[in-house]
Design a protein around this motif. Structure first.
Motif, short mmCIF file in Angstrom:
data_model
loop_
_atom_site.label_atom_id
_atom_site.label_comp_id
_atom_site.label_asym_id
_atom_site.label_seq_id
_atom_site.Cartn_x
_atom_site.Cartn_y
_atom_site.Cartn_z
N GLY A 192 -107.30 27.13 26.98
CA GLY A 192 -108.74 26.73 27.35
C GLY A 192 -108.90 25.10 27.21
O GLY A 192 -108.20 24.28 26.47
N ALA A 193 -109.52 24.56 28.26
CA ALA A 193 -109.74 22.90 28.44
C ALA A 193 -111.04 22.83 29.15
O ALA A 193 -111.22 23.41 30.16
CB ALA A 193 -108.41 22.31 29.26
N LYS A 194 -111.61 21.60 28.83
CA LYS A 194 -112.64 21.22 29.43
C LYS A 194 -112.42 20.46 30.62
O LYS A 194 -113.08 20.27 31.46
CB LYS A 194 -113.67 20.46 28.45
CG LYS A 194 -114.10 21.10 27.23
CD LYS A 194 -114.78 19.85 26.46
CE LYS A 194 -115.15 20.85 25.08
NZ LYS A 194 -115.76 19.76 23.89
N ALA A 195 -111.11 19.88 30.61
CA ALA A 195 -110.68 19.32 32.02
C ALA A 195 -109.29 19.49 31.96
O ALA A 195 -108.42 19.46 31.07
CB ALA A 195 -111.08 17.70 31.96
N VAL A 196 -108.79 19.68 33.27
CA VAL A 196 -107.33 19.96 33.43
C VAL A 196 -106.84 18.85 34.40
O VAL A 196 -107.78 18.66 35.62
CB VAL A 196 -106.78 21.31 34.09
CG1 VAL A 196 -105.47 21.45 34.45
CG2 VAL A 196 -107.36 22.47 33.05
N VAL A 197 -105.82 18.04 34.12
CA VAL A 197 -105.48 17.08 34.99
C VAL A 197 -103.94 17.30 35.50
O VAL A 197 -103.11 17.79 34.46
CB VAL A 197 -105.17 15.53 34.05
CG1 VAL A 197 -104.84 14.51 35.10
CG2 VAL A 197 -106.58 15.43 33.35
N LEU A 198 -103.77 17.41 36.67
CA LEU A 198 -102.60 17.67 37.51
C LEU A 198 -101.87 16.52 37.68
O LEU A 198 -102.14 15.81 38.68
CB LEU A 198 -102.85 18.66 38.59
CG LEU A 198 -103.48 20.02 38.51
CD1 LEU A 198 -103.77 20.82 39.79
CD2 LEU A 198 -102.69 20.98 37.51
N ALA A 199 -100.73 16.34 36.92
CA ALA A 199 -99.89 15.14 37.01
C ALA A 199 -98.48 15.50 37.22
O ALA A 199 -97.68 14.68 36.45
CB ALA A 199 -100.29 14.08 35.78
N ALA A 200 -98.23 16.29 37.96
CA ALA A 200 -96.77 16.77 38.15
C ALA A 200 -96.19 16.00 39.20
O ALA A 200 -96.80 15.57 40.24
CB ALA A 200 -96.52 18.30 38.35
N ASP A 201 -94.87 16.07 39.23
CA ASP A 201 -94.19 15.66 40.57
C ASP A 201 -94.37 16.58 41.98
O ASP A 201 -95.18 17.50 41.76
CB ASP A 201 -92.75 15.55 40.41
CG ASP A 201 -92.34 14.41 39.49
OD1 ASP A 201 -93.03 13.24 39.52
OD2 ASP A 201 -91.51 14.68 38.75
N GLY A 202 -94.05 15.74 42.94
CA GLY A 202 -94.37 16.50 44.29
C GLY A 202 -93.36 17.67 44.51
O GLY A 202 -92.98 18.38 43.80
N PHE A 203 -93.08 17.83 45.72
CA PHE A 203 -92.13 19.34 46.03
C PHE A 203 -90.96 18.64 46.91
O PHE A 203 -90.51 19.53 47.57
CB PHE A 203 -93.08 19.90 47.01
CG PHE A 203 -93.56 19.42 48.52
CD1 PHE A 203 -92.83 19.52 49.41
CD2 PHE A 203 -94.99 18.68 48.11
CE1 PHE A 203 -93.38 18.90 50.51
CE2 PHE A 203 -95.32 18.30 49.46
CZ PHE A 203 -94.78 18.28 50.67
N GLY A 204 -90.44 17.41 46.28
CA GLY A 204 -89.24 17.16 47.14
C GLY A 204 -87.88 18.32 46.84
O GLY A 204 -87.06 18.17 47.64
#
Length: 461
Positions: A192-204
């Motif tokens: 559970g999270a109050k905010a989720v940050v998507l900071a993954a790499d792209g789709f290369g």
């Protein structure tokens, strides 16, 4: 929150430049508990395999070198190249914070920053690439950020724990993210999270997505990390998030085939010559960014060309980890005559000799009259070069605080994105990339998102 294995305040998916920066800035609020979930430090992130160059306008490092620059000038240069006026609010937001985090890296984290006065790049009206002293590359930058994360009491960095999906609910027609699912020790955990940050790499490194969105890059040498599979982008799309510029990617025209290394992008700006398999010059080397150059070389009959430079250029170019890796791999060699060079690359000797005789190297200080600074001097160095793809540049649409936008235009509550998960600032194609754009987007959004969460944005989400 209910139905979770455990809860945190901020869950960051991805432990590269964007995720680490977002965690560090959010954790300035000592009341927040931040968790960073990294797929694999062993496989690494794209920042580690970059030059680590930080593009920023208006830093004290520039002022000390007598360079007049500003965030506004930086943004204007990017927008002139990316041909994407709709990106202007994001570009300006990122350029405004760039000098702040460059100086913060140096002053607060002890990262050894210097201005690369010898790092000319296409589209940049003044030198603005900042690098580490010694030019060790992106690995050194990631090490600096991870060391800071390790010393923060309220950040947990969890390795070998890939994200596997978002947890969300819909109420009143609006989507609200409440957490993330991760794979810990082979078991799915609901966080559970109050905010989720998507900071993954792209789709290369996702063949299916690459074929769908970037068909021009299919078959090109891939120089990114294996973990760039576009998972976070797919999760966002599944929640109805808008995506943009999905056909854009960071290409490279100076990849050495057979070695997988890259030559220093400064070489064309020092006066290096590109010839095709016919021994003839086919492009204005200085007029291209290295991503655009990749598309030009891809259009050559064999998808490759020969880059030729001399000792005076080589001395400068070797001040780069990319070039030192190429040297260690034996990716280039020296040749004492046009005949020797032509034989080594199976080029027509007469055509190559004529090209070399006609070509005039350009000095580091550009002369507007053109190529008139004398011929390349033997011995010459040369290498085959081909085109490659390093990272994708399209992704989830975000606003100037990094909040992910739904296709209907509104925000997806509690969901943020940056780095390879968010739409970059290089426009709709490979040709709009300007050197430094990738880390500008990654570190810039990490800074913006983290500051927003630490400054009360978490409560407002």
């Amino acid at each position: 929150m209910t139905g979770f294995d455990y809860e945190v305040d901020v869950a960051v998916v991805g432990g590269g430049a964007c995720g680490l920066m977002a965690a560090l800035r959010a954790a300035r609020d000592p009341g927040l508990v931040v968790a960073v979930y990294e797929k694999s430090t062993k496989e690494g992130c794209n920042t580690q395999f970059s030059s680590g160059s930080l593009a920023a306008g208006g830093t004290r490092f520039q002022r000390e070198a007598g360079i007049d620059d500003s965030p506004e000038r930086h943004a204007a240069d990017i927008l002139a190249v990316n041909r994407d006026p709709d990106s202007a609010p994001i570009v300006h937001a990122l350029c405004r914070v760039a000098p702040r985090y460059v100086e913060w890296l140096a002053d607060e984290l002890g990262h050894p920053v210097e201005i690369g006065v010898d790092m000319a790049r296409s589209g940049q009206s003044v030198p603005r690439l900042h690098t580490d002293t010694g030019r060790a590359g992106g690995g050194r930058l990631v090490a600096t950020l991870r060391k800071a994360v390790e010393s923060a009491d309220n950040i947990a960095f969890v390795d070998n724990t890939p994200g596997v999906g978002l947890i969300a609910e819909t109420a009143g027609g609006r989507v609200r993210v409440t957490g993330v699912e991760v794979l810990e020790n082979g078991e799915r955990r609901r966080v559970g999270a109050k905010a989720v940050v998507l900071a993954a790499d792209g789709f290369g490194n996702n063949p299916t997505m690459l074929a769908e969105y970037c068909p021009q890059a299919v078959g090109a040498f891939y120089g990114g990390v294996s973990t760039s599979t576009g998972d976070a982008i797919s999760w966002g799309i599944g929640l109805g998030a808008a995506v943009r510029n999905m056909g854009a990617y960071l290409g490279h025209g100076l990849v050495v085939p057979g070695h997988g290394t890259r030559l220093n992008p400064v070489l064309p700006f020092l006066g290096a010559l590109l010839v095709g398999v016919d021994g003839r010059r086919f492009v204005d080397e200085k007029a291209q960014g290295y991503s655009k150059l990749g598309r030009i070389i891809a259009g050559q009959p064999t998808g490759r060309a020969v880059l030729i430079w001399d000792e005076r250029m080589h001395e400068i170019a070797m001040n780069s980890e990319l070039m030192r890796e190429s040297a260690a791999a034996g990716a280039f060699a020296r040749y004492g005559s046009a005949a020797e060079l032509a034989a080594a690359f199976s080029l027509p000797e007469q055509a190559l000799a004529e090209t070399l005789a006609a070509f005039r190297a350009v000095s580091v200080v550009e002369d507007p009259s053109g190529f008139d600074h004398g011929p390349l001097e033997f011995p010459l160095l040369a290498a085959w070069v081909t085109h490659g793809i390093l990272t994708t540049q399209g992704g989830l649409v975000v606003d100037t605080t990094g909040r992910v936008r739904h296709r209907d235009g509104g925000p997806i509550a509690n969901l943020y994105a940056g780095g390879g998960s968010a739409c970059g600032i290089s426009g709709p194609s490979a040709e709009g990339y300007m050197s430094g754009n990738g880390l500008l987007s990654a570190l810039g959004f990490g800074w913006i998102i983290g500051d927003h969460l630490a400054g009360g944005g978490l409560k407002a989400a």
